[in-house]
Design a protein around this motif. Structure first.
Motif, PDB file in Angstrom:
ATOM      1  N   LEU A 110       0.841  -1.185   0.000  1.00 26.73           N
ATOM      2  CA  LEU A 110       0.000   0.000   0.000  1.00 26.73           C
ATOM      3  C   LEU A 110       0.882   1.243   0.000  1.00 26.73           C
ATOM      4  CD1 LEU A 110      -2.511  -1.107   2.772  1.00 26.73           C
ATOM      5  CD2 LEU A 110      -2.842  -1.234   0.298  1.00 26.73           C
ATOM      6  N   ASP A 111       0.513   2.237  -0.799  1.00 23.15           N
ATOM      7  CA  ASP A 111       1.157   3.546  -0.768  1.00 23.15           C
ATOM      8  C   ASP A 111       0.230   4.502  -0.034  1.00 23.15           C
ATOM      9  OD1 ASP A 111       3.356   2.702  -2.208  1.00 23.15           O
ATOM     10  OD2 ASP A 111       2.708   3.584  -4.100  1.00 23.15           O
ATOM     11  N   VAL A 112       0.742   5.142   0.999  1.00 22.78           N
ATOM     12  CA  VAL A 112      -0.033   6.098   1.784  1.00 22.78           C
ATOM     13  C   VAL A 112       0.626   7.467   1.607  1.00 22.78           C
ATOM     14  CG1 VAL A 112      -0.826   6.713   4.092  1.00 22.78           C
ATOM     15  CG2 VAL A 112      -0.634   4.296   3.444  1.00 22.78           C
ATOM     16  N   THR A 113      -0.106   8.408   1.009  1.00 20.38           N
ATOM     17  CA  THR A 113       0.456   9.742   0.799  1.00 20.38           C
ATOM     18  C   THR A 113       0.307  10.575   2.070  1.00 20.38           C
ATOM     19  OG1 THR A 113      -1.614  10.520  -0.179  1.00 20.38           O
ATOM     20  CG2 THR A 113       0.074   9.747  -1.692  1.00 20.38           C
ATOM     21  N   VAL A 114       1.361  11.323   2.382  1.00 19.09           N
ATOM     22  CA  VAL A 114       1.402  12.134   3.605  1.00 19.09           C
ATOM     23  C   VAL A 114       2.017  13.494   3.292  1.00 19.09           C
ATOM     24  CG1 VAL A 114       1.576  10.112   5.118  1.00 19.09           C
ATOM     25  CG2 VAL A 114       3.658  11.224   4.329  1.00 19.09           C
ATOM     26  N   GLU A 115       1.688  14.465   4.125  1.00 18.81           N
ATOM     27  CA  GLU A 115       2.231  15.821   3.968  1.00 18.81           C
ATOM     28  C   GLU A 115       3.681  15.904   4.445  1.00 18.81           C
ATOM     29  OE1 GLU A 115       0.745  18.636   2.719  1.00 18.81           O
ATOM     30  OE2 GLU A 115      -1.012  17.458   2.156  1.00 18.81           O
ATOM     31  N   ASP A 116       3.992  15.252   5.576  1.00 19.27           N
ATOM     32  CA  ASP A 116       5.300  15.369   6.221  1.00 19.27           C
ATOM     33  C   ASP A 116       5.827  13.964   6.519  1.00 19.27           C
ATOM     34  OD1 ASP A 116       7.375  15.586   8.145  1.00 19.27           O
ATOM     35  OD2 ASP A 116       6.529  17.433   8.958  1.00 19.27           O
ATOM     36  N   LEU A 117       6.830  13.533   5.753  1.00 18.23           N
ATOM     37  CA  LEU A 117       7.367  12.178   5.928  1.00 18.23           C
ATOM     38  C   LEU A 117       7.914  11.936   7.328  1.00 18.23           C
ATOM     39  CD1 LEU A 117       9.194  11.487   2.531  1.00 18.23           C
ATOM     40  CD2 LEU A 117       7.254  10.228   3.465  1.00 18.23           C
ATOM     41  N   ASP A 118       8.650  12.897   7.868  1.00 18.42           N
ATOM     42  CA  ASP A 118       9.246  12.702   9.194  1.00 18.42           C
ATOM     43  C   ASP A 118       8.175  12.550  10.274  1.00 18.42           C
ATOM     44  OD1 ASP A 118      11.876  12.786   8.219  1.00 18.42           O
ATOM     45  OD2 ASP A 118      11.975  14.971   8.440  1.00 18.42           O
ATOM     46  N   ALA A 119       7.171  13.407  10.240  1.00 18.72           N
ATOM     47  CA  ALA A 119       6.098  13.334  11.238  1.00 18.72           C
ATOM     48  C   ALA A 119       5.310  12.041  11.082  1.00 18.72           C
ATOM     49  CB  ALA A 119       5.174  14.540  11.114  1.00 18.72           C
ATOM     50  N   ALA A 120       5.003  11.665   9.845  1.00 16.82           N
ATOM     51  CA  ALA A 120       4.248  10.432   9.601  1.00 16.82           C
ATOM     52  C   ALA A 120       5.054   9.212  10.045  1.00 16.82           C
ATOM     53  CB  ALA A 120       3.868  10.325   8.133  1.00 16.82           C
ATOM     54  N   GLU A 121       6.361   9.242   9.797  1.00 16.55           N
ATOM     55  CA  GLU A 121       7.210   8.129  10.224  1.00 16.55           C
ATOM     56  C   GLU A 121       7.142   7.951  11.737  1.00 16.55           C
ATOM     57  OE1 GLU A 121      11.470   6.710   8.983  1.00 16.55           O
ATOM     58  OE2 GLU A 121      11.649   8.451  10.329  1.00 16.55           O
TER      59      GLU A 121
ATOM     60  N   GLN B 297       4.810   8.743  13.732  1.00 13.81           N
ATOM     61  CA  GLN B 297       3.482   8.258  14.116  1.00 13.81           C
ATOM     62  C   GLN B 297       3.298   6.775  13.810  1.00 13.81           C
ATOM     63  OE1 GLN B 297       1.488  11.388  11.894  1.00 13.81           O
ATOM     64  NE2 GLN B 297       0.570  12.114  13.800  1.00 13.81           N
ATOM     65  N   VAL B 298       3.717   6.324  12.612  1.00  7.68           N
ATOM     66  CA  VAL B 298       3.515   4.902  12.296  1.00  7.68           C
ATOM     67  C   VAL B 298       4.408   4.005  13.147  1.00  7.68           C
ATOM     68  CG1 VAL B 298       2.659   5.333   9.957  1.00  7.68           C
ATOM     69  CG2 VAL B 298       5.083   4.791  10.281  1.00  7.68           C
ATOM     70  N   LEU B 299       5.599   4.484  13.487  1.00 11.34           N
ATOM     71  CA  LEU B 299       6.465   3.694  14.372  1.00 11.34           C
ATOM     72  C   LEU B 299       5.845   3.582  15.758  1.00 11.34           C
ATOM     73  CD1 LEU B 299       9.995   4.963  13.274  1.00 11.34           C
ATOM     74  CD2 LEU B 299       8.846   2.818  12.632  1.00 11.34           C
ATOM     75  N   ALA B 300       5.226   4.648  16.240  1.00 11.26           N
ATOM     76  CA  ALA B 300       4.559   4.619  17.545  1.00 11.26           C
ATOM     77  C   ALA B 300       3.360   3.665  17.532  1.00 11.26           C
ATOM     78  CB  ALA B 300       4.107   6.024  17.943  1.00 11.26           C
ATOM     79  N   LEU B 301       2.759   3.478  16.367  1.00 12.80           N
ATOM     80  CA  LEU B 301       1.621   2.561  16.230  1.00 12.80           C
ATOM     81  C   LEU B 301       2.046   1.102  16.121  1.00 12.80           C
ATOM     82  CD1 LEU B 301      -0.598   4.520  13.692  1.00 12.80           C
ATOM     83  CD2 LEU B 301      -1.078   4.113  16.123  1.00 12.80           C
ATOM     84  N   GLY B 302       3.344   0.848  15.916  1.00 12.16           N
ATOM     85  CA  GLY B 302       3.817  -0.524  15.823  1.00 12.16           C
ATOM     86  C   GLY B 302       4.402  -0.929  14.487  1.00 12.16           C
ATOM     87  N   ALA B 303       4.521   0.009  13.555  1.00 10.52           N
ATOM     88  CA  ALA B 303       5.166  -0.297  12.278  1.00 10.52           C
ATOM     89  C   ALA B 303       6.664  -0.480  12.500  1.00 10.52           C
ATOM     90  CB  ALA B 303       4.917   0.826  11.277  1.00 10.52           C
ATOM     91  N   THR B 304       7.318  -1.149  11.562  1.00 10.66           N
ATOM     92  CA  THR B 304       8.774  -1.287  11.594  1.00 10.66           C
ATOM     93  C   THR B 304       9.349  -0.771  10.282  1.00 10.66           C
ATOM     94  OG1 THR B 304       8.631  -3.564  10.779  1.00 10.66           O
ATOM     95  CG2 THR B 304       8.797  -3.276  13.153  1.00 10.66           C
ATOM     96  N   VAL B 305      10.549  -0.234  10.356  1.00 12.94           N
ATOM     97  CA  VAL B 305      11.224   0.302   9.172  1.00 12.94           C
ATOM     98  C   VAL B 305      11.763  -0.854   8.347  1.00 12.94           C
ATOM     99  CG1 VAL B 305      13.162   1.692   8.350  1.00 12.94           C
ATOM    100  CG2 VAL B 305      11.874   2.429  10.368  1.00 12.94           C
ATOM    101  N   LEU B 306      11.481  -0.826   7.046  1.00  8.42           N
ATOM    102  CA  LEU B 306      12.069  -1.798   6.126  1.00  8.42           C
ATOM    103  C   LEU B 306      13.133  -1.148   5.259  1.00  8.42           C
ATOM    104  CD1 LEU B 306       8.919  -3.786   4.922  1.00  8.42           C
ATOM    105  CD2 LEU B 306      10.588  -4.443   6.660  1.00  8.42           C
TER     106      LEU B 306
END
Length: 123
Positions: A76-87, A89-98
């Motif tokens: 999935l591609d999720v478009t965001v305004e601010d990559l750093d801020a979105a990163e 947030q998703v890490l805080a939700l439980g995502a992991t960096v690939l």
């Protein structure tokens, strides 16, 4: 003329409710659990973009990024305004960096809590 239209993108996962909650935080919407014939199915209602749904998959093995042994099959591609801020947030939700080392690119690759790849893309 087409035969039909896309109804939803359905992700297999070990815990449909938990994964739907992750995506509800990421793209908006509400989690709606459906029980049909004993199957656990969850819809993400009200989010903008393509409809997402989640189904229980016993023995689920997450894809691997990048790998030909356990192909990602889709992402999935999720478009965001601010990559750093979105990163953050998703890490805080439980995502992991690939794949997010190249900070000059317009996208970064992550895995959701069940291991599905997704990209945050600058709009």
């Amino acid at each position: 003329m087409s035969i039909g239209k896309i109804g939803a993108v359905v992700l297999d996962c070990p815990d449909p409710v938990a994964l739907a909650r992750f995506y509800a935080e990421l793209v908006g919407g509400t989690v709606e659990q459906v029980e049909e014939d004993g199957d656990s199915w969850v819809d993400l209602e009200g989010a903008e973009g393509a409809a997402l749904a989640f189904q229980a998959a016993p023995g689920f093995v997450p894809p691997s990024w990048p790998s030909t042994e356990r192909s990602q099959q889709f992402h999935l591609d999720v478009t965001v305004e601010d990559l750093d801020a979105a990163e953050a947030q998703v890490l805080a939700l439980g995502a992991t960096v690939l794949e997010a080392e190249d900070r000059k690119r317009s996208f970064r690759v992550y895995a959701d809590p069940a291991g599905h790849p997704f990209c945050l893309c600058a709009c």
